[in-house]
Design an enzyme around this catalytic site. Sequence first.
Site, mmCIF file in Angstrom:
data_model
loop_
_atom_site.group_PDB
_atom_site.id
_atom_site.type_symbol
_atom_site.label_atom_id
_atom_site.label_comp_id
_atom_site.label_asym_id
_atom_site.label_seq_id
_atom_site.Cartn_x
_atom_site.Cartn_y
_atom_site.Cartn_z
ATOM 1 C CG LEU A 188 -36.813 26.324 60.381
ATOM 2 C CD1 LEU A 188 -36.988 24.930 60.952
ATOM 3 C CD2 LEU A 188 -37.125 27.382 61.429
ATOM 4 C CG ASP A 189 -39.948 27.758 55.820
ATOM 5 O OD1 ASP A 189 -39.798 27.422 54.637
ATOM 6 O OD2 ASP A 189 -40.974 28.318 56.239
#
Length: 945
Positions: free
Chosen positions: A623-624
């Site tokens: 995701l990040d």
Amino acid sequence: MRILGLIKAGRESRHLLTAGTNRALTGSARCISNLKGKVIAIRREDQSVWERRAPLAPANVRRLVRSGVKVIVQPSNRRAYPVQAYQAAGALPQEDISSATVIFGVKQVPIDQLIPNKTYCFFSHTIKAQESNMSLLDAILEKNIRLLDYEKLTDANGQRVVAFGMYAGVAGMVNILHGLGLRLLALGHHTPFMHIGPAHNYRDSAMARQAIRGAGYEIALGAMPKSIGPLIFVFTGSGNVSQGGQEVFQELPHEYVPPEMLRKVAEHGDTTKIYGCEVRRRHHLERKDGGGYDHEEYDQHPERYISTFSNNIAPYASVIINGIYWAVDSPKLLTIPDAKYLLRPAYTPWLPRSVGAPALPHRMLAICDISADPGGSIEFMNECTTIDTPFCLYDADRNKDTKSFKGPGVLVCSIDNMPTQLPKEATDFFGNLLYPYALDIISQSDAKKPLEEHNFNPAVHGAIIASNGKLTSNFEYIHELRQLNQRSKHKADNREMQSKTVVVLGAGYVSAPLVEYLHRDQNIRIVVASQLKEEADALANRFPGVEPVFLNVLERPDTLHDVVKSANVVVSLLPYSLHHVVAKACIETKTHVVTASYMNDDVKTLHEEAEAAGVTVLNEVGLDPGIDHLLALDCFDDVRHGGGKIESFISWCGGLPAPECSNNPLRYKFSWSPRGALLNTLSSAKYLHKGQEVTIMGGGDLMSNVQDLDFLPGFALEGFPNRDSTVYRDCYGLHNASTVLRGTLRFKGFSDTILGLQLLGLIDPFPQPILHPNGPDITWRMLVCNLLGLANDNIFYENLKQKLAERVNSWERVNAIEELGLLQEDMVLKLNTPLDTLTHYLSKKLYYEENERDLVILRHDVDILWPDNKRECRGINLVLYGDTAGHSAMARTVGYPAAIAVKMILDGEIQQRGMVLPFTPDIYRPILNRLKAEGVESFETSKWL
């Protein structure tokens, strides 16, 4: 390499061809004198309903009959030349051909129709030990048949002397012009190509050429829409196939240009003519080491070369006419990743835009793969099209559509029997080439006699594959090649039975959607390894067939090595500090790796080792980092293709509890160990703001640099900088940006509570004597008193809160600490440091209960300056809730992109080696597209200034 060597050995063994092709014809007079009384047959073709060719035309038959040959022709209503034409030439129409000594055909003969002790001439497709035709070869040997394969009729230089290639090129070119008209119409452009039909619609190529000349006349008069821009046809190779295609192409108003001028023509070319470019080996092949091209070296060692076709030529081609022969170990013209790059949405500033003129999706419109070699020079075409269904649309996500001309992708025509679309001319052409060699075959060949008693010319002798119940010396390699193929097939079958193996290291919160995604493919074997055996067992129970393994990476590196060596791809969901250990083991075992974490310095140092081992280590596909990269780069690519410039990029991302589940002082809950989230609040940070670098020192200053955010007004959000954002100016190519910031999202109140915990000393990562595991038991109240410097906890509760307020400078922070239960008399599980002790406590205090869900929010703010000096503020948003009955939002946004990346490596879509980031369109576009199918999809907002 071994297979290629065997084929080469077969070629080099044709020592009889050294006398050259002149000797192939010098015996014609002698052959003709020996023809009288010979009986031959032309058999009926029955392999395909479209096969209308014959090996010899009536004109060839007439000459044979006049020379005293009895020619039997099996009746066929499908043959382009009717049996009456052969009868008029002197042939005898007859079903029974058993009286013939030599039988000519075009394609393979059904085994049950083979007649023993005969000489057969046809394309057998056995010289590479093709499995589908080995039973045919066995029957030929068993029936004492002498087999001559047209494909091996070659001159002293190994060049074929009898082939349909010219008409494959002619038919292929007609077909692709027809398809191009339909494709452009589907894209919104009427063009003169609409008046060109498929090759088999014309009585002969002259009629097709007339239609093409008519289209060319319209083009010369300016009938091509300006919005399409200059069309460039690239022809690969210079042999018969390419020449056939170019002959048809030259009926259009045209101009040939060299490869080095392609870009200039693409940008500034004229739409009243069509541009052509003939590309030969020297134009796109170069040594891997040192560059340059040597044709003799390439013939012997093609594996030493790479092709630059996809970089230097294909980006400017509108249509590619591929007519080259591709051999094992030769570089491919276009790989699967190349296709993803070439089929990306393209901005073409040189194309004028007018009302009602839709833009083309990309420059490359069509490919005519006349070579029709599945998986060969054009890797992504792994199956041929047919005359019934001549076209398919292949898109950048590996989808094929044979029912429409409207969708995304490139139009592909890859028919493997194109010459049969112009059967009369192909028969005439082929028959005239075959005739002089047929004289030698007819006059001498007696399959009952030993081959040594014959005196065939070198070309004929070199094309005889089988005689007298055995393979000839030139083709004995087929036995060994066949065994190799069988062993390879056996290994392949075993691999198929065992399936491709993916080892997942870690069975925590994000592993379930990853395993679920891969588990959909029954050909993937999944092994989940974890130091918590119960977690691995839970996944195995949830997904039948998944194999759980106990593994402690640090304590048992030997076991790690044994586990990963059985895998095709390893997914590391372990803490990022262990990724270099995993990567090292995988490089040693030549196993690819995927991680969802940042590529740290320890991993970076392994780049050259991984590259040399041919191993892909794909990082930052979660995701990040992960989806944030993909969405940002997709936007940047779109802006750059539109001629815009990025002036500012600000990105926020966070995993949060759904608002209804955020009723705690941190406004936060943990779906994994809180240690990383808490430790990150002590980190330093750096970012670029209006051209100035801003540095935030570590140790707690980060929580004093929090911004209130209102891009989604319904959420009470705040954010703070994350790590060093300035590196992304180069990573993302944001050289015009004066502001670059990547930050972490939280609900308002998080940072203030964290700041209170920091000021109290509870997020201290260093050991405290009072928290030594072997020390006396303490309560949370005693720990807080100790951190406040109080001699003991014998203090009134309200006085304790007053002291605490003095330390943390806020009664709101005191209330938050109290609400977290940190002033109670509950016992502390001591773990040496305040950080680790608090981490354990919060993991038990702030967890997601059974019916609670989480939330992921990602936001990119991109300020764009467009060529007309207008400014756009574009917002890219991802808002995703977890499913209380399924996967959490965090698990989906980390697990799915990692799983998609694994599949892309298994399927050959990702071929970069070494340490790889998902920063190229061939990686990030397919992942984004496939995430949409999993419900992970962004939306955009836009404001113009």
